[in-house]
Design a protein around this motif. Structure first.
Motif, PDB file in Angstrom:
ATOM      1  N   MET A 166       0.738  -1.052  -0.451  1.00  0.00           N
ATOM      2  CA  MET A 166       0.112  -0.234   0.269  1.00  0.00           C
ATOM      3  C   MET A 166       0.599   0.785  -0.075  1.00  0.00           C
ATOM      4  O   MET A 166       2.111   0.833   0.577  1.00  0.00           O
ATOM      5  N   ILE A 218      -3.381   0.431  -3.793  1.00  0.00           N
ATOM      6  CA  ILE A 218      -2.986  -0.659  -2.916  1.00  0.00           C
ATOM      7  C   ILE A 218      -2.063  -1.309  -4.660  1.00  0.00           C
ATOM      8  O   ILE A 218      -2.588  -1.679  -5.032  1.00  0.00           O
ATOM      9  N   PHE A 234       0.016  -4.652   2.695  1.00  0.00           N
ATOM     10  CA  PHE A 234      -1.538  -4.333   2.948  1.00  0.00           C
ATOM     11  C   PHE A 234      -2.273  -5.610   3.407  1.00  0.00           C
ATOM     12  O   PHE A 234      -1.790  -6.732   3.034  1.00  0.00           O
TER      13      PHE A 234
END
Length: 64
Positions: A1, A20, A52
């Motif tokens: 991310m 992302i 993430f």
């Protein structure tokens, strides 16, 4: 991310300042360059790069 950082940038997600990306140096670099170009007028201060973690999107689902 990858998340764009800067005091002048409110609502980062809505403005495309949070993305992302795959866990790959080239992909992260490309996204940071794209964000910088797209939001140049907001004078970004830098970036936050973090892993993430997929989670349940329902209410309180982000609490692991």
């Amino acid at each position: 991310m990858v998340k764009l950082c800067g005091d002048a940038i409110a609502h980062k997600t809505e403005r495309g300042g949070v993305m992302i990306v795959e866990r790959d140096l080239a992909a992260v670099d490309e996204q940071m360059r794209a964000m910088t170009a797209r939001l140049e007028a907001a004078k970004p201060a830098g970036f936050l790069v973090a892993e993430f973690i997929d989670h349940d999107a329902s209410l309180a689902g982000e609490l692991l």
